[in-house]
Design a protein around this motif. Structure first.
Motif, mmCIF file in Angstrom:
data_model
loop_
_atom_site.group_PDB
_atom_site.id
_atom_site.type_symbol
_atom_site.label_atom_id
_atom_site.label_comp_id
_atom_site.label_asym_id
_atom_site.label_seq_id
_atom_site.Cartn_x
_atom_site.Cartn_y
_atom_site.Cartn_z
ATOM 1 N N ASP A 34 0.596 4.231 -0.814
ATOM 2 C CA ASP A 34 1.757 5.108 -0.948
ATOM 3 C C ASP A 34 2.503 5.200 0.369
ATOM 4 O O ASP A 34 1.887 5.257 1.438
ATOM 5 C CB ASP A 34 1.330 6.521 -1.358
ATOM 6 C CG ASP A 34 0.769 6.584 -2.765
ATOM 7 O OD1 ASP A 34 1.130 5.711 -3.576
ATOM 8 O OD2 ASP A 34 -0.011 7.513 -3.047
ATOM 9 N N ARG A 44 11.601 7.510 -2.411
ATOM 10 C CA ARG A 44 10.608 7.864 -3.417
ATOM 11 C C ARG A 44 11.280 8.398 -4.681
ATOM 12 O O ARG A 44 12.358 8.997 -4.636
ATOM 13 C CB ARG A 44 9.642 8.920 -2.870
ATOM 14 C CG ARG A 44 8.697 8.378 -1.805
ATOM 15 C CD ARG A 44 7.726 9.466 -1.343
ATOM 16 N NE ARG A 44 6.970 10.030 -2.434
ATOM 17 C CZ ARG A 44 5.846 9.498 -2.920
ATOM 18 N NH1 ARG A 44 5.338 8.381 -2.401
ATOM 19 N NH2 ARG A 44 5.220 10.072 -3.929
ATOM 20 N N HIS A 60 8.025 1.349 3.321
ATOM 21 C CA HIS A 60 7.983 1.116 1.872
ATOM 22 C C HIS A 60 7.781 -0.362 1.555
ATOM 23 O O HIS A 60 7.100 -0.702 0.573
ATOM 24 C CB HIS A 60 9.252 1.648 1.221
ATOM 25 C CG HIS A 60 9.218 3.128 0.984
ATOM 26 N ND1 HIS A 60 8.855 3.686 -0.218
ATOM 27 C CD2 HIS A 60 9.468 4.172 1.821
ATOM 28 C CE1 HIS A 60 8.913 5.006 -0.130
ATOM 29 N NE2 HIS A 60 9.284 5.325 1.098
ATOM 30 N N HIS A 69 5.297 7.560 2.433
ATOM 31 C CA HIS A 69 6.008 8.836 2.536
ATOM 32 C C HIS A 69 6.725 8.836 3.872
ATOM 33 O O HIS A 69 6.107 9.021 4.921
ATOM 34 C CB HIS A 69 5.037 10.016 2.469
ATOM 35 C CG HIS A 69 4.349 10.195 1.155
ATOM 36 N ND1 HIS A 69 4.782 11.082 0.190
ATOM 37 C CD2 HIS A 69 3.258 9.583 0.631
ATOM 38 C CE1 HIS A 69 3.981 11.023 -0.852
ATOM 39 N NE2 HIS A 69 3.049 10.122 -0.614
#
Length: 271
Positions: free
Chosen positions: A48, A134, A8, A50
């Motif tokens: 992004d 998230r 992240h 994940h």
């Protein structure tokens, strides 16, 4: 292997450095040439994260460039002019097309660096459990995943289909913080403890993103007056790779669980 906080943080940093810019993308090593050619010259719209996976989205390109660092992958950001030529082992190099001498982001050693079409991306994400970092991370989905598993909770937390982003360090530290015996069958962990595991994971991972390193030691066990960003390696964790538990001083047990070395304190976690 990098844990979720690292992924992240990379997504955030790469969005800040490269987002909204047309990029010149190459694969000096050659193993990611197809992905590089597909996005070369395109504007990076978003990055992004994940769990332990990164998805780079480019304008006008269906799907995304997928990166999984695995055990040996890493990104290096080069900002000191002149930017050196990429090494032969560089899997991907990303540079701003309008100013290639200002910045380069190099990827090497990754397990995956490929262009996924939308169906492949959907299949990848369908295999992952909820990501605590998230906004769409779902604690109820986490609880449901645990309720279906007989394996020890210490093994379940490393299963990316149960929860995405936890690795060996956070496994040890989260279980200790919640005083959970790692050998308790996952489906037998009480509901309030399951929620505590989720909330503790969220807090620890967020701290990891903020500090760009793992720091799980609670303030009351850290050296007084010392900034958390300046704690020594042995001051940042309570049980992981320690011989003595930072909380109680008792011996830390090392055992293999789910093909990784588990660190835990029987005195704190079994009572």
């Amino acid at each position: 292997m990098p844990e979720g906080h690292t992924i992240h943080r990379l997504a955030r940093d790469h969005t800040r450095l490269l987002g909204g810019r047309a990029l010149h993308v190459t694969s000096p090593q050659g193993r990611a040439s197809a992905a590089a050619q597909a996005v070369d010259g395109r504007v990076l719209d978003a990055v992004d994260a994940h769990g332990k996976h990164l998805l780079y989205r480019f304008a006008g390109v269906e799907g995304a460039v997928h990166v999984h660092l695995g055990l040996f992958g890493r990104f290096v950001t080069r900002r000191k002019a002149p930017i050196p030529q990429p090494r032969a082992t560089t899997r991907l190099r990303l540079v701003p097309a309008e100013d290639p001498d200002a910045l380069a982001v190099d990827l090497s050693g990754a397990t995956a660096s490929e262009l996924l079409d939308p169906a492949q991306e959907d299949a990848l994400l369908a295999r992952l459990g909820p990501d605590p970092l998230r906004r769409d991370g779902d604690p109820d989905a986490f609880a449901a995943n645990l309720a279906r598993r007989r394996i020890p909770i210490g093994a379940a937390l490393l299963d990316q289909a149960v929860v995405a982003g936890i690795g060996n360090v956070y496994r040890a530290e989260v279980l200790h913080a919640c005083r959970v015996d790692p050998y308790t069958p996952a489906r037998e962990v009480p509901a309030d403890t399951v929620r505590a595991l989720w909330d503790t994971t969220v807090a620890m991972l967020r701290e990891g993103v903020r500090l760009n390193r793992i720091v799980t030691t609670p303030p009351e066990l850290a050296p007084a007056g010392k900034p958390r960003s300046r704690l020594r390696r042995d001051e940042r964790v309570v049980v992981y790779r320690r011989s003595a538990c930072l909380a109680c001083g008792g011996p830390v047990t090392r055992e293999e669980l789910a093909m990784r070395t588990l660190f835990w304190c029987p005195a704190c976690q079994r009572g």
